[in-house]
Design an enzyme around this catalytic site. Structure first.
Site, mmCIF file in Angstrom:
data_model
loop_
_atom_site.group_PDB
_atom_site.id
_atom_site.type_symbol
_atom_site.label_atom_id
_atom_site.label_comp_id
_atom_site.label_asym_id
_atom_site.label_seq_id
_atom_site.Cartn_x
_atom_site.Cartn_y
_atom_site.Cartn_z
ATOM 1 N N HIS A 598 0.822 -1.215 0.000
ATOM 2 C CA HIS A 598 0.000 0.000 0.000
ATOM 3 C C HIS A 598 0.859 1.270 0.000
ATOM 4 O O HIS A 598 0.341 2.376 -0.234
ATOM 5 C CB HIS A 598 -0.939 0.006 1.212
ATOM 6 C CG HIS A 598 -2.225 0.717 0.971
ATOM 7 N ND1 HIS A 598 -2.347 1.805 0.132
ATOM 8 C CD2 HIS A 598 -3.475 0.500 1.450
ATOM 9 C CE1 HIS A 598 -3.586 2.229 0.115
ATOM 10 N NE2 HIS A 598 -4.308 1.452 0.901
ATOM 11 N N ASP A 602 -2.295 1.771 -4.384
ATOM 12 C CA ASP A 602 -3.545 2.010 -3.668
ATOM 13 C C ASP A 602 -4.529 0.892 -3.964
ATOM 14 O O ASP A 602 -4.392 0.148 -4.948
ATOM 15 C CB ASP A 602 -4.145 3.356 -4.068
ATOM 16 C CG ASP A 602 -3.305 4.528 -3.585
ATOM 17 O OD1 ASP A 602 -2.594 4.356 -2.579
ATOM 18 O OD2 ASP A 602 -3.360 5.597 -4.219
#
Length: 624
Positions: A598, A602
Site C-alpha cells: 500500500h 492504492d
C-alpha cells in the site's frame, strides 16, 4: 575442405561431456544442423549437430569417451577427402603410437603398487588407479600424493561464501565422478557439490556448519581403485569402483525426491481422476527401492558379482540426467534394459519404462473402477502412516532460517493488503482441453493453466506498471520496470524458492510453459543457479497446486505485489445468456488473490489491475 566438429559450451559450470551414442557413422552423408551424436553432461543430454554439410570422414571421440569443452569430436568434409586424407591421418597414427609406447615404459612403475597391495590392502583403494602418475599413488596409506582437492565453486556473481550443511560422504567412502559429496547453503540457494574425480574421500577440510569462501578447499579425493576390486582383472579394475559407486548412489536421489512424484498430479488439477493412481504407483517404486537398499548396501561388490554371474548387468554407468529421471518417475534402474552402447541406460529407456508402468497401472485397477469408493480408498491409506518427524526436535536449516527472516522482514517493512477476485476461465479450459495432447507432443511439456495465468498477468502489468515497480525509501524513488521478470514460488524438499523467468514479457504461451517447467525442475533438483533466483520484479505463487482456493501470499521484497491463483474448480454459476437470459451453468471458476504494498499501490490501483486481468482471462483469446 574438412571441418572439425567440436564439443560446444553447454553451460557455465559444464566443463566436459560423455559421448553416449553416435547417430552417424564414417562415410555417411550429413546435412547442415543434422544431429551427429548424443552427448551427456551432469545437467543435460543433448545432440551435437553438424556445422556443415558433407561426409563424416573421421570420428575422434568414441562412445563412452569423456571429452572436454572444445575437444574435436569428428571431422566432416567432402567424400574424396576421406580417401585422400591418409597423409593427414599418418601423423595422427604416429601420435597414437607414441602414447602407446609410454605405458609400456611405465609398466615397472605400475607393478610396484601392484606388489604393495597384499601388504597394504587398506591403502590400495587410494593407489590402484593412479599408475599413470608414477609410484606416488602406492607409496603410502594416506594417498595424499595423488589426492585431488575439492573446492567451493563460484555459485553466482554476488555469492562470496557458503556454509557446509551436510556431508553426504564420509572419509574412506568410495565416490564416483560427479557424485554429490556435500551440501552447501548460501543466502540464495542450497546446492550439492559433486566430486571432480572418482576415488576415495581421503580428508574432509570443512566441517558441517562451517562457512568457507569461494575457492576454499572442502575435501581431498584420492584417485584409485577400492581394495575390493584388487582381485579383478585389469580390464575391469578401473570401471568397477565407478559402477559400484553409481549403484550405491542411484537410490539416493530416489529417496531424496520421493515426495516429488506426488506433486505431478497436483499440477494438472482438471484431471484428478486420470492422475489419481500415479501418486500411489510413484510412491510404491521408491519405497521398494528404499526397502531394498539396506539389504544391498552392506556388500555392493557381492551384489554386483551376483548380477554378473547370472548374466544380468546392473545399471553400470548411468548419467546424472538418467538418474534424475528415474527418481522422478519412480523407475528402478536395475530393471531397465539399456539400449545404448554396452547396454547403457539412456534417457529414452527410462521414459519408456515409466510409460509402461503407468499404462499397466490403469489396466490392473480397471476391475475396481466401477466402485469409485473402493478405488479411492488406497490414497488415504498411503498417507495414514505417521511422519518420522513426530516427537523430534531438529536444527533449523540455513534455508529455513533465511525464509523465516525474509518473510518477517517483508511484513515489517511494507504495508500489505490482499484483494481477491473470482474469474470464469471456462474458455481457457476448453481451449486447453482441445490442444493439450498436441501441445505435449510438440513442446515436450504439459500445458497447464499457469502459462495462461502468467501471460494474462504480464499483459496486464504492462498496462499497470505500478504493480511491477520497486520502492527505494532511502533514495526516495519508485522505479517502474520496463521488463517483466516473473518469479515463481517453487516448493522443494528443503523449502520455498523463487526462480525467475527473465524477460517473460517477450515469451508466448509455449515459451512460458517451457521456461516455467525448466526452472521449476532445476530448482527441485538443485540445478538452479543463484543468479536465476534473483532479479524478479513480480511474483506468481500457484496456490491451487494442492487444491487451495485462495490465500494471502507475502510479498517477495523488494517487489510491491504478488499474485496467487487458486485451484480451478467446476461450480454452478449464474450467467447471462443472450438467448436464455439469466441461467445456471457449470463453469470453470478460480480465485485470484493479489497482495500489494500500500506504500506504492492504492486499493483502487489493485482493483483496476484485477478487473483488467479478469477481462483478459475470461476472453480466452490466447495464441498457443
Amino acid at each position: 575442405m574438412a571441418t572439425e566438429v567440436t564439443l560446444p559450451a553447454l553451460g557455465e559450470s559444464v566443463t566436459e561431456g560423455t559421448v553416449t551414442r553416435w547417430l552417424k557413422q564414417v562415410g555417411d552423408q550429413i546435412a547442415v544442423d543434422e544431429p551427429l551424436l548424443e552427448v551427456s553432461t551432469d545437467k543435460v543430454d543433448t545432440e551435437i549437430p553438424s556445422p556443415v554439410a558433407g561426409t563424416l570422414i573421421e570420428i575422434r571421440a568414441n562412445e563412452d569417451d569423456t571429452v572436454e569443452i572444445g575437444a574435436v569430436l569428428a571431422v566432416v568434409g567432402d567424400a574424396d577427402e576421406g580417401s585422400g586424407g591418409s597423409s593427414d591421418e599418418a601423423p595422427a597414427e604416429e601420435a597414437a603410437e607414441e602414447p602407446a609406447e609410454e605405458p609400456a615404459q611405465e609398466e615397472p612403475a605400475q607393478e610396484e603398487p601392484a606388489q604393495a597391495e597384499p601388504e597394504q590392502p587398506a591403502a590400495s583403494g587410494d593407489s590402484g588407479g593412479s599408475g599413470g602418475s608414477g609410484g606416488s599413488g602406492g607409496s603410502g596409506g594416506s594417498g595424499g600424493g595423488s589426492g585431488t582437492p575439492v573446492t567451493l565453486p563460484a555459485l553466482g556473481e554476488s555469492v562470496t561464501e557458503g556454509t557446509v550443511t551436510r556431508w553426504l560422504k564420509q572419509v574412506g567412502d568410495e565416490v564416483a565422478m560427479d557424485e554429490p559429496l556435500l551440501e552447501v547453503s548460501t543466502d540464495k540457494v542450497d546446492t550439492e557439490i559433486p566430486s571432480p574425480v572418482a576415488g576415495t574421500l581421503l580428508e574432509i577440510k570443512a566441517e558441517e556448519d562451517e562457512t568457507v569462501e569461494v575457492g576454499a578447499e572442502l575435501a581431498i579425493i584420492g584417485s584409485g581403485s577400492p581394495a575390493s576390486s584388487g582381485s579383478s582383472d585389469s580390464g575391469s579394475s578401473d570401471s568397477a569402483p565407478a559402477e559400484e559407486a553409481k549403484q550405491e548412489a542411484a537410490p539416493e536421489p530416489q529417496a531424496e525426491e520421493e515426495p516429488e512424484p506426488a506433486e505431478e498430479p497436483a499440477e494438472e488439477k482438471p484431471e484428478p481422476v486420470d492422475n489419481a493412481p500415479a501418486p500411489a504407483d510413484d510412491q510404491a517404486a521408491p519405497a521398494q527401492t528404499a526397502s531394498a537398499e539396506p539389504s544391498s548396501s552392506p556388500s555392493p561388490a557381492v551384489a554386483q558379482a551376483a548380477a554378473a554371474s547370472t548374466g544380468e548387468e546392473g545399471p553400470g554407468y548411468v548419467t546424472p540426467l538418467v538418474r534424475k529421471l528415474a527418481a522422478q518417475h519412480g523407475v528402478d534402474l536395475s530393471t531397465v534394459k539399456g539400449s545404448g552402447v554396452g547396454g547403457r541406460i539412456r534417457k529414452q529407456d527410462v521414459l519408456d519404462a515409466a510409460a509402461a508402468a503407468k499404462s499397466s497401472a490403469p489396466a490392473g485397477s480397471a476391475p475396481a473402477a466401477p466402485a469409485s469408493s473402493g478405488s479411492k480408498a488406497p490414497a488415504p491409506a498411503a498417507s495414514s502412516s505417521p511422519s518420522p518427524l513426530r516427537g523430534q526436535t531438529v536444527k533449523v536449516t540455513r534455508l529455513r532460517k533465511i525464509i523465516a527472516e525474509r518473510m518477517v522482514e517483508s511484513l515489517q517493512v511494507s504495508a500489505q493488503l490482499t484483494q481477491v477476485v473470482e474469474i470464469d476461465v471456462t474458455n481457457i479450459a476448453r481451449l486447453r482441453e482441445n490442444i493439450k495432447e498436441e501441445f505435449l507432443a510438440r513442446e515436450g511439456v504439459k500445458l497447464t493453466y499457469l502459462p495462461f495465468f502468467t501471460k494474462a498477468a504480464i499483459d496486464t502489468l504492462k498496462q499497470h506498471p505500478a504493480l511491477n515497480a520497486t520502492l527505494d525509501l532511502d533514495e526516495g524513488t519508485i522505479t517502474y520496470n520496463d521488463r517483466e521478470n516473473v518469479a515463481f514460488a517453487v516448493d522443494t524438499e528443503k523449502g520455498l524458492l523463487t526462480p525467475v523467468v527473465k524477460d517473460a514479457g517477450d515469451l508466448s504461451i509455449s515459451g512460458l510453459a517451457r521456461k516455467i517447467a525448466d526452472v521449476a525442475e532445476r530448482t527441485r533438483t538443485n540445478k538452479i543457479g543463484p543468479d536465476e533466483l534473483s532479479g524478479g520484479t513480480f511474483t506468481i505463487t500457484n496456490l491451487g497446486s494442492f487444491g487451495a482456493l485462495w490465500d494471502t501470499p507475502i510479498i517477495n521484497q523488494p517487489q510491491v505485489a504478488i499474485l496467487g491463483p487458486g485451484a480451478v474448480v467446476k461450480r454452478p454459476v449464474v450467467i447471462d445468456d443472450e438467448d436464455l437470459g439469466e441461467t445456471i451453468a457449470v463453469r470453470h471458476m478460480v480465485y485470484f488473490a493479489l497482495t500489494y504494498d500500500h506504500r506504492v499501490v492504492d486499493g483502487a490501483d489493485a482493483g483496476r489491475f484485477l478487473r483488467d486481468l479478469k477481462a483478459r482471462l475470461e476472453s480466452g483469446q490466447f495464441e498457443v
